[in-house]
Design an enzyme around this catalytic site. Structure first.
Site, PDB file in Angstrom:
ATOM      1  N   TYR A  82       0.908  -1.207  -0.023  1.00 58.26           N
ATOM      2  CA  TYR A  82       0.096   0.063  -0.041  1.00 58.26           C
ATOM      3  C   TYR A  82       0.901   1.159  -0.081  1.00 58.26           C
ATOM      4  CZ  TYR A  82      -3.619   3.364   0.963  1.00 58.26           C
ATOM      5  OH  TYR A  82      -4.779   4.317   0.650  1.00 58.26           O
ATOM      6  N   PHE A 134      -7.221  20.840 -24.955  1.00 56.61           N
ATOM      7  CA  PHE A 134      -7.704  19.337 -25.151  1.00 56.61           C
ATOM      8  C   PHE A 134      -8.949  19.330 -24.270  1.00 56.61           C
ATOM      9  CE2 PHE A 134      -7.609  14.824 -23.950  1.00 56.61           C
ATOM     10  CZ  PHE A 134      -7.654  14.151 -25.554  1.00 56.61           C
ATOM     11  N   THR A 135      -9.738  18.326 -24.810  1.00 55.41           N
ATOM     12  CA  THR A 135     -10.976  18.155 -24.123  1.00 55.41           C
ATOM     13  C   THR A 135     -10.923  17.949 -22.532  1.00 55.41           C
ATOM     14  OG1 THR A 135     -10.808  15.650 -24.799  1.00 55.41           O
ATOM     15  CG2 THR A 135     -12.105  17.044 -26.175  1.00 55.41           C
ATOM     16  N   ASP A 225       2.313  19.452 -21.172  1.00 53.91           N
ATOM     17  CA  ASP A 225       1.440  18.320 -21.326  1.00 53.91           C
ATOM     18  C   ASP A 225       2.315  17.230 -22.108  1.00 53.91           C
ATOM     19  OD1 ASP A 225       0.062  16.113 -22.026  1.00 53.91           O
ATOM     20  OD2 ASP A 225      -1.847  17.072 -22.040  1.00 53.91           O
ATOM     21  N   LYS A 268       0.101   6.805 -23.570  1.00 48.62           N
ATOM     22  CA  LYS A 268       0.399   6.914 -24.732  1.00 48.62           C
ATOM     23  C   LYS A 268       1.980   6.551 -25.066  1.00 48.62           C
ATOM     24  CE  LYS A 268      -3.612   9.695 -24.611  1.00 48.62           C
ATOM     25  NZ  LYS A 268      -4.390   9.645 -23.315  1.00 48.62           N
ATOM     26  N   ARG A 392     -13.269  14.459 -34.112  1.00 48.76           N
ATOM     27  CA  ARG A 392     -12.422  15.441 -33.412  1.00 48.76           C
ATOM     28  C   ARG A 392     -12.919  16.645 -33.979  1.00 48.76           C
ATOM     29  NH1 ARG A 392     -10.044  13.899 -28.585  1.00 48.76           N
ATOM     30  NH2 ARG A 392     -12.309  14.057 -28.841  1.00 48.76           N
ATOM     31  N   PHE A 459     -18.962  13.927 -26.305  1.00 48.38           N
ATOM     32  CA  PHE A 459     -18.316  12.787 -27.599  1.00 48.38           C
ATOM     33  C   PHE A 459     -18.381  11.462 -27.054  1.00 48.38           C
ATOM     34  CE2 PHE A 459     -14.426  12.699 -25.421  1.00 48.38           C
ATOM     35  CZ  PHE A 459     -14.030  14.082 -24.917  1.00 48.38           C
TER      36      PHE A 459
HETATM   37  C1  P70 Z   1      -6.935  10.247 -26.762  1.00 43.62           C
HETATM   38  C2  P70 Z   1      -6.685  10.191 -25.339  1.00 43.62           C
HETATM   39  C3  P70 Z   1      -5.899  11.990 -23.876  1.00 43.62           C
HETATM   40  C4  P70 Z   1      -5.136  12.777 -23.287  1.00 43.62           C
HETATM   41  C5  P70 Z   1      -4.352  13.822 -24.315  1.00 43.62           C
HETATM   42  C6  P70 Z   1      -3.657  14.825 -23.756  1.00 43.62           C
HETATM   43  C7  P70 Z   1      -2.628  15.668 -24.829  1.00 43.62           C
HETATM   44  C8  P70 Z   1      -4.367  14.676 -21.725  1.00 43.62           C
HETATM   45  C9  P70 Z   1      -5.143  13.528 -21.895  1.00 43.62           C
HETATM   46  C10 P70 Z   1      -6.042  12.653 -20.919  1.00 43.62           C
HETATM   47  C11 P70 Z   1      -7.899   9.693 -24.488  1.00 43.62           C
HETATM   48  C12 P70 Z   1      -9.229  10.754 -24.799  1.00 43.62           C
HETATM   49  C13 P70 Z   1      -9.577  11.566 -23.904  1.00 43.62           C
HETATM   50  C14 P70 Z   1     -10.666  12.532 -24.107  1.00 43.62           C
HETATM   51  C15 P70 Z   1     -11.227  12.421 -25.439  1.00 43.62           C
HETATM   52  C16 P70 Z   1     -11.014  11.345 -26.074  1.00 43.62           C
HETATM   53  C17 P70 Z   1     -10.112  10.540 -25.978  1.00 43.62           C
HETATM   54  N1  P70 Z   1      -6.155  11.475 -24.817  1.00 43.62           N
HETATM   55  N2  P70 Z   1      -3.766  15.256 -22.653  1.00 43.62           N
HETATM   56  O1  P70 Z   1      -7.494   9.327 -27.465  1.00 43.62           O
HETATM   57  O2  P70 Z   1      -5.325  11.575 -20.250  1.00 43.62           O
HETATM   58  O3  P70 Z   1      -7.039   9.811 -21.292  1.00 43.62           O
HETATM   59  O4  P70 Z   1      -4.934   9.432 -19.718  1.00 43.62           O
HETATM   60  O5  P70 Z   1      -6.896  10.757 -18.810  1.00 43.62           O
HETATM   61  O6  P70 Z   1      -4.200  13.312 -25.370  1.00 43.62           O
HETATM   62  O7  P70 Z   1      -6.229  11.149 -27.438  1.00 43.62           O
HETATM   63  P1  P70 Z   1      -6.156  10.459 -20.025  1.00 43.62           P
END
Ligand code: P70
Length: 468
Positions: A82, A134-135, A225, A268, A392, A459
């Protein structure tokens, strides 16, 4: 005579993946009739398809990578204590060595780190400039009371611009934001390497240095990031004058050294299936982050990951900066991209680091953005062949909180994202042929109506019906 002729021909120097395949996972082929049912059941949203109904899965490169034998061996050395797991210290050492940040706070994935960072640094009314949204990142900034402001160069919003560094910050835009709001309202500038939503486009070292200078002059932090920083480093080595002789590891380190900390999705670049972290240089911020991680993620020496997951990330980080690996990774994306380009399919240029982005507005010019052309195109590609892609565009971008209207972003894209070390060149050929088939009958592709809309990150779970 013939031999002489042949010897005069220029030699093509082929390259191949720097690995061989030790374990395989069978793929299921489906019929068009089966895919019609699956797509209807999924509300025309590729996120809602069952993976079993997918042939070639190009939804994302996130957590879909193939681990190496060394990573799998590392999984067996998981210390599932832990507190104080050995694997945490391995990961901490890897982050310190490869990225150079002093303190590590593990999280279950990238958005866990974004959540904690946003809570610590953002106060209601704050402004967070960044090189495109980013989303999940933007949502956590907004949930903490902040407003994201896009300061990326205009070329990033133009799918046809061949600018080599479409991830660059427009210094004039950033200066304007600082002048308008004052540095006290800007907790940090958010810099992504590479920029996902722009099509996997890199930022140059020279540009990041300028951003650093400007931020230093105003006492503003830079949060990085680095989710796909190795791909960015490869593009810098290929394209940025003076960087040709640098190693990928040196470039990654140079990028990180220009920033104060990071939120990382290890799913990634780090070649694993789950994981993430927050890393910070500042002692006080680290203290705050360590206090919050125990509330939302887990103890500060695992943060939502198993010990074995942390070990796989630590090893994957080292593999991510190997030149032959990253060359093959970006090379495979370029192979698919150029193939599509040759067929005449409109793609975002230059070809990105993690995927090929189709320009849905150019592909389906007869569809208005509010009938979601990229969503419709992703659905149609699945129907054609079982290849799964991701929207996207207008759906991903969501509604403007102030007006409640669709944001209608300039980029309306379908992303064909390549998992690392997973698919072969023949899979790329099949994918290109499938997209070409849809391209041939593009005039008959119809738009979609959204019939279920979640309030956040719509989405992922939105449902649609075909129009007409
Ligand atoms: C994708 C994934 C995640 C991502 C990223 C960047 C540049 C942070 C994150 C978050 C998964 C995804 C996320 C949201 C919408 C669609 C797909 N990207 N910064 O497929 O990381 O997913 O580990 O929480 O690309 O691009 P995590």
């Amino acid at each position: 005579m013939e031999d002489d002729d042949r010897s005069k021909k220029p030699r093509v120097k082929s390259w191949a993946e720097p690995f061989k395949i030790k374990m395989v996972e069978p793929l299921k082929m489906t019929t068009r009739a089966e895919r019609e049912v699956a797509l209807r059941d999924a509300g025309y949203n590729t996120f809602l398809l069952r993976s079993e109904d997918v042939y070639i899965d190009l939804l994302t490169d996130s957590g879909t990578n193939a681990m190496s034998d060394r990573q799998w061996a590392g999984m067996m050395l998981g210390d599932e204590a832990y507190a104080g797991s050995r694997n945490f210290y391995h990961l901490e050492a890897a982050v310190q060595e490869i990225y150079g940040y002093r303190h590590l706070v593990p999280t279950h994935q990238g958005r866990g780190a974004e959540h904690i960072l946003s809570k610590i640094l953002i106060s209601p009314g704050d402004i967070v400039p960044g090189n495109m949204y980013f989303t999940t990142t933007r949502l956590h900034q907004e949930l903490a009371g902040g407003t994201f402001v896009d300061v990326i160069i205009d070329e990033a919003h133009d799918p046809k611009s061949e600018h080599p560094f479409k991830g660059n910050v427009d210094l004039v835009k950033l200066r304007r934001v600082i002048d308008e709001h004052g540095s006290q309202k800007i907790p940090y500038v958010c810099i992504a390497t590479t920029v996902n939503m722009a099509g996997g486009q890199p930022i140059s070292l020279a540009n990041l240095r300028e951003v650093r200078e400007l931020c230093d002059a105003h006492g503003i932090r830079i949060i990085h990031d680095p989710t796909r920083v190795a791909e960015n480093a490869y593009f810098i080595k290929e394209r940025e004058p003076g960087c040709e002789q640098m190693s990928i590891a040196e470039i990654v380190r140079a990028l990180c050294d220009l920033t104060d900390g990071c939120t990382m999705s290890a799913k990634k670049d780090a070649l694993v299936n789950i994981g993430g972290f927050l890393a910070l240089n500042d002692d006080d911020l680290f203290d705050k982050a360590r206090n919050l991680v125990v509330v939302y993620e887990g103890l500060h020496t695992y943060g939502g990951m198993a010990g074995r997951d942390m070990e796989a990330v630590a090893i994957g980080l080292h593999e991510s900066v190997e030149f032959e690996h990253i060359k093959a990774r970006v090379g495979q994306v370029a192979y698919l991209g150029h193939k599509l380009q040759d067929i005449g399919v409109p793609v975002v240029l230059p070809i990105g680091g993690h995927g090929v982005f189709l320009d849905a507005l150019a592909f389906l010019p007869h569809l208005d953005q509010d009938v979601y052309p990229a969503q419709a195109l992703a659905a149609e590609i699945y129907l054609e062949s079982g290849v799964r892609a991701m929207e996207r565009g207008n759906v991903s971008s969501g509604r403007d909180p102030a007006t409640g209207m669709n944001r209608r972003p300039k980029l309306e894209l379908v992303r064909l994202t390549l998992p690392r070390r997973v698919y072969t060149q023949a899979h790329m050929d099949v994918t290109a042929e499938s997209v070409a088939e849809v391209h041939d009958r593009r005039a008959s592709v119809k738009g979609l109506r959204m019939v279920y809309e979640p309030p956040q990150l719509r989405f992922f779970q939105a449902r649609f019906e075909p129009i007409g």
